[in-house]
Design a protein around this motif. Structure first.
Motif, PDB file in Angstrom:
ATOM      1  N   SER A   1       0.702  -1.222  -0.003  1.00 46.30           N
ATOM      2  CA  SER A   1      -0.012   0.194   0.179  1.00 46.30           C
ATOM      3  C   SER A   1       0.777   1.296  -0.009  1.00 46.30           C
ATOM      4  CB  SER A   1      -1.053   0.091   1.135  1.00 46.30           C
ATOM      5  OG  SER A   1      -1.712   1.466   1.138  1.00 46.30           O
ATOM      6  N   THR A   2       0.232   2.339  -0.760  1.00 48.52           N
ATOM      7  CA  THR A   2       1.026   3.558  -0.488  1.00 48.52           C
ATOM      8  C   THR A   2       0.682   4.272   0.854  1.00 48.52           C
ATOM      9  OG1 THR A   2      -0.837   4.550  -1.668  1.00 48.52           O
ATOM     10  CG2 THR A   2       0.984   4.061  -3.103  1.00 48.52           C
ATOM     11  N   ALA A   3      -0.201   3.822   1.621  1.00 53.91           N
ATOM     12  CA  ALA A   3      -0.370   4.279   2.984  1.00 53.91           C
ATOM     13  C   ALA A   3       0.137   3.627   4.044  1.00 53.91           C
ATOM     14  CB  ALA A   3      -2.128   4.067   3.237  1.00 53.91           C
ATOM     15  N   SER A   4       0.500   4.115   5.029  1.00 50.22           N
ATOM     16  CA  SER A   4       1.516   3.441   5.821  1.00 50.22           C
ATOM     17  C   SER A   4       0.403   3.474   7.595  1.00 50.22           C
ATOM     18  CB  SER A   4       2.536   4.141   6.392  1.00 50.22           C
ATOM     19  OG  SER A   4       3.438   4.169   5.334  1.00 50.22           O
ATOM     20  N   ILE A   5       0.592   2.637   8.362  1.00 51.09           N
ATOM     21  CA  ILE A   5       0.102   2.668   9.539  1.00 51.09           C
ATOM     22  C   ILE A   5       0.965   4.107  10.596  1.00 51.09           C
ATOM     23  CG2 ILE A   5      -0.304   1.469  11.717  1.00 51.09           C
ATOM     24  CD1 ILE A   5      -0.451  -1.129  10.277  1.00 51.09           C
TER      25      ILE A   5
ATOM     26  N   VAL B   1     -14.953   7.154   9.113  1.00 52.10           N
ATOM     27  CA  VAL B   1     -14.984   8.685   8.109  1.00 52.10           C
ATOM     28  C   VAL B   1     -13.485   8.809   7.674  1.00 52.10           C
ATOM     29  CG1 VAL B   1     -15.029  11.229   8.554  1.00 52.10           C
ATOM     30  CG2 VAL B   1     -16.986   9.917   9.364  1.00 52.10           C
ATOM     31  N   ILE B   2     -12.633   8.662   8.442  1.00 53.47           N
ATOM     32  CA  ILE B   2     -11.113   8.619   7.997  1.00 53.47           C
ATOM     33  C   ILE B   2     -10.903   7.897   6.771  1.00 53.47           C
ATOM     34  CG2 ILE B   2      -8.981   8.328   8.570  1.00 53.47           C
ATOM     35  CD1 ILE B   2      -9.744   9.115  11.558  1.00 53.47           C
ATOM     36  N   TYR B   3     -11.447   6.416   6.985  1.00 53.91           N
ATOM     37  CA  TYR B   3     -11.126   5.491   5.936  1.00 53.91           C
ATOM     38  C   TYR B   3     -12.011   5.948   4.662  1.00 53.91           C
ATOM     39  CZ  TYR B   3      -9.781   2.033   9.352  1.00 53.91           C
ATOM     40  OH  TYR B   3      -8.936   1.464  10.377  1.00 53.91           O
ATOM     41  N   LEU B   4     -13.025   6.523   4.762  1.00 49.73           N
ATOM     42  CA  LEU B   4     -13.855   7.018   3.858  1.00 49.73           C
ATOM     43  C   LEU B   4     -12.920   8.065   2.838  1.00 49.73           C
ATOM     44  CD1 LEU B   4     -16.385   7.038   1.887  1.00 49.73           C
ATOM     45  CD2 LEU B   4     -17.165   8.950   3.565  1.00 49.73           C
ATOM     46  N   PHE B   5     -12.486   8.874   3.558  1.00 46.40           N
ATOM     47  CA  PHE B   5     -11.845   9.900   2.824  1.00 46.40           C
ATOM     48  C   PHE B   5     -10.628   9.352   2.212  1.00 46.40           C
ATOM     49  CE2 PHE B   5     -14.709  12.935   4.787  1.00 46.40           C
ATOM     50  CZ  PHE B   5     -14.624  14.097   4.011  1.00 46.40           C
ATOM     51  N   GLY B   6      -9.785   8.573   3.041  1.00 43.88           N
ATOM     52  CA  GLY B   6      -8.558   8.152   2.377  1.00 43.88           C
ATOM     53  C   GLY B   6      -8.725   7.120   1.232  1.00 43.88           C
TER      54      GLY B   6
ATOM     55  N   THR C   1      -5.438   6.472  -7.970  1.00 46.78           N
ATOM     56  CA  THR C   1      -4.735   5.305  -8.498  1.00 46.78           C
ATOM     57  C   THR C   1      -5.737   4.766  -9.448  1.00 46.78           C
ATOM     58  OG1 THR C   1      -5.742   3.966  -6.854  1.00 46.78           O
ATOM     59  CG2 THR C   1      -3.639   5.099  -6.283  1.00 46.78           C
ATOM     60  N   ASN C   2      -7.052   5.040  -9.591  1.00 44.29           N
ATOM     61  CA  ASN C   2      -8.045   4.370 -10.280  1.00 44.29           C
ATOM     62  C   ASN C   2      -8.080   2.877 -10.321  1.00 44.29           C
ATOM     63  OD1 ASN C   2     -10.059   4.879 -12.136  1.00 44.29           O
ATOM     64  ND2 ASN C   2      -8.922   4.352 -14.021  1.00 44.29           N
ATOM     65  N   GLN C   3      -7.647   2.410  -9.027  1.00 49.05           N
ATOM     66  CA  GLN C   3      -7.511   0.905  -9.030  1.00 49.05           C
ATOM     67  C   GLN C   3      -9.258   0.436  -8.743  1.00 49.05           C
ATOM     68  OE1 GLN C   3      -4.939  -0.844  -6.406  1.00 49.05           O
ATOM     69  NE2 GLN C   3      -3.687   1.081  -6.522  1.00 49.05           N
ATOM     70  N   PRO C   4      -9.308  -0.788  -8.672  1.00 45.53           N
ATOM     71  CA  PRO C   4     -10.773  -1.161  -8.324  1.00 45.53           C
ATOM     72  C   PRO C   4     -10.890  -1.193  -6.851  1.00 45.53           C
ATOM     73  CG  PRO C   4      -9.440  -3.135  -9.086  1.00 45.53           C
ATOM     74  CD  PRO C   4      -8.658  -1.821  -9.367  1.00 45.53           C
ATOM     75  N   TRP C   5     -12.419  -1.089  -6.579  1.00 44.87           N
ATOM     76  CA  TRP C   5     -12.510  -0.931  -4.923  1.00 44.87           C
ATOM     77  C   TRP C   5     -12.068  -2.099  -4.071  1.00 44.87           C
ATOM     78  CZ3 TRP C   5     -13.326   3.348  -2.788  1.00 44.87           C
ATOM     79  CH2 TRP C   5     -14.057   4.198  -3.193  1.00 44.87           C
ATOM     80  N   PRO C   6     -12.232  -3.270  -4.518  1.00 49.31           N
ATOM     81  CA  PRO C   6     -11.528  -4.338  -3.726  1.00 49.31           C
ATOM     82  C   PRO C   6      -9.999  -4.204  -3.578  1.00 49.31           C
ATOM     83  CG  PRO C   6     -13.026  -5.465  -5.301  1.00 49.31           C
ATOM     84  CD  PRO C   6     -12.946  -4.046  -5.654  1.00 49.31           C
ATOM     85  N   ALA C   7      -9.450  -3.829  -4.373  1.00 48.48           N
ATOM     86  CA  ALA C   7      -7.907  -3.366  -4.255  1.00 48.48           C
ATOM     87  C   ALA C   7      -7.739  -2.213  -3.291  1.00 48.48           C
ATOM     88  CB  ALA C   7      -7.156  -3.010  -5.576  1.00 48.48           C
ATOM     89  N   ILE C   8      -8.654  -1.043  -3.446  1.00 47.59           N
ATOM     90  CA  ILE C   8      -8.428   0.020  -2.521  1.00 47.59           C
ATOM     91  C   ILE C   8      -8.954  -0.479  -1.249  1.00 47.59           C
ATOM     92  CG2 ILE C   8      -9.575   2.226  -2.036  1.00 47.59           C
ATOM     93  CD1 ILE C   8      -7.865   2.445  -4.305  1.00 47.59           C
ATOM     94  N   MET C   9      -9.831  -1.482  -1.042  1.00 44.58           N
ATOM     95  CA  MET C   9     -10.134  -1.857   0.480  1.00 44.58           C
ATOM     96  C   MET C   9      -8.924  -2.505   0.957  1.00 44.58           C
ATOM     97  SD  MET C   9     -13.022  -0.816   1.048  1.00 44.58           S
ATOM     98  CE  MET C   9     -13.570  -1.698   2.667  1.00 44.58           C
ATOM     99  N   VAL C  10      -8.346  -3.445   0.221  1.00 40.74           N
ATOM    100  CA  VAL C  10      -7.033  -4.016   0.682  1.00 40.74           C
ATOM    101  C   VAL C  10      -5.881  -3.085   1.211  1.00 40.74           C
ATOM    102  CG1 VAL C  10      -5.019  -5.752  -0.031  1.00 40.74           C
ATOM    103  CG2 VAL C  10      -7.692  -6.115  -0.494  1.00 40.74           C
TER     104      VAL C  10
ATOM    105  N   ALA D   1      -6.299   0.361   1.711  1.00 45.84           N
ATOM    106  CA  ALA D   1      -6.662   1.727   2.359  1.00 45.84           C
ATOM    107  C   ALA D   1      -7.518   1.400   3.509  1.00 45.84           C
ATOM    108  CB  ALA D   1      -7.436   2.690   1.496  1.00 45.84           C
ATOM    109  N   VAL D   2      -8.092   0.245   3.939  1.00 46.97           N
ATOM    110  CA  VAL D   2      -8.848   0.154   4.826  1.00 46.97           C
ATOM    111  C   VAL D   2      -8.676  -0.997   5.813  1.00 46.97           C
ATOM    112  CG1 VAL D   2     -11.464  -0.177   5.597  1.00 46.97           C
ATOM    113  CG2 VAL D   2     -10.717   1.347   3.624  1.00 46.97           C
ATOM    114  N   ILE D   3      -8.767  -2.262   5.047  1.00 47.36           N
ATOM    115  CA  ILE D   3      -8.626  -3.604   5.940  1.00 47.36           C
ATOM    116  C   ILE D   3      -7.710  -3.809   7.021  1.00 47.36           C
ATOM    117  CG2 ILE D   3      -8.663  -6.027   5.802  1.00 47.36           C
ATOM    118  CD1 ILE D   3     -10.433  -5.628   3.296  1.00 47.36           C
ATOM    119  N   PRO D   4      -6.473  -3.402   6.420  1.00 44.31           N
ATOM    120  CA  PRO D   4      -5.181  -3.500   7.250  1.00 44.31           C
ATOM    121  C   PRO D   4      -5.009  -2.750   8.478  1.00 44.31           C
ATOM    122  CG  PRO D   4      -4.421  -2.758   4.870  1.00 44.31           C
ATOM    123  CD  PRO D   4      -5.783  -3.034   4.989  1.00 44.31           C
TER     124      PRO D   4
END
Length: 183
Positions: free
Chosen positions: A43-47, A130-135, A143-152, A154-157
């Protein structure tokens, strides 16, 4: 004291030397929390420690103070302190905007509901989503990636540790409310 006088008195106490100093300290904590991170290889996002600090800000400060704290944080990021304009506009930049919105919502809720367990539940079931929604939305747009990839990515981990951070923030808020006046 009538309602108008109490409102005026509260607005005046927000902008005391102590109030402004605590706001500056929380802005600094946000900047420092940006550097406390665990990169994720997928992910491009970090914890980061940001959600802990954002929850704490929401639980301790009034909405107008939060606007000042978050605006300062974002402006300093644009100037290269704790981030950059590229990061704000990049795939993970939406989290910062979500942090601002979540902190204000948390503040509004905590001013009405004084029960710490209810406040903690609000952090988990409203603030974090709310934070996850904006992120997630900004990551999707950039990135124009599909939503399942975004969930993996930007959200689930982030869910398990963010729930823990909500409990830690609530515990810290309980202690700090004795020191930081409630505005």
């Amino acid at each position: 004291m009538n309602t108008a006088a109490r409102t005026t008195a509260k607005k005046e106490t927000i902008w005391t030397t102590f109030g402004i100093t605590t706001m500056a300290l929380m802005t600094t904590m946000l900047i420092v929390s940006t550097y406390i991170k665990i990169p994720l290889p997928f992910s491009t996002a970090s914890i980061t420690a940001q959600t802990l600090v954002v929850n704490l800000i929401g639980m301790l400060f009034a909405p107008l103070q939060i606007v000042a704290i978050m605006a300062s944080w974002i402006l300093l990021s644009v100037l290269g302190i704790g981030g950059s304009l590229g990061k704000l506009l990049g795939p993970a930049g939406g989290y910062r905007y979500g942090n601002a919105v979540a902190a204000i919502l948390i503040s509004l809720f905590c001013r009405k509901v004084k029960n710490l367990k209810a406040q903690t539940a609000f952090l988990i079931f409203v603030g974090i989503p709310v934070i996850y929604l904006f992120g997630a939305v900004q990551m999707k747009v950039v990135t124009n990636q599909p939503w399942p990839a975004i969930m993996v990515q930007a959200v689930i981990p982030f869910i398990p540790l963010d729930v823990v951070k909500c409990f830690v923030a609530a515990g810290l808020a309980k202690i700090l409310r004795r020191v930081v006046p409630q505005f």
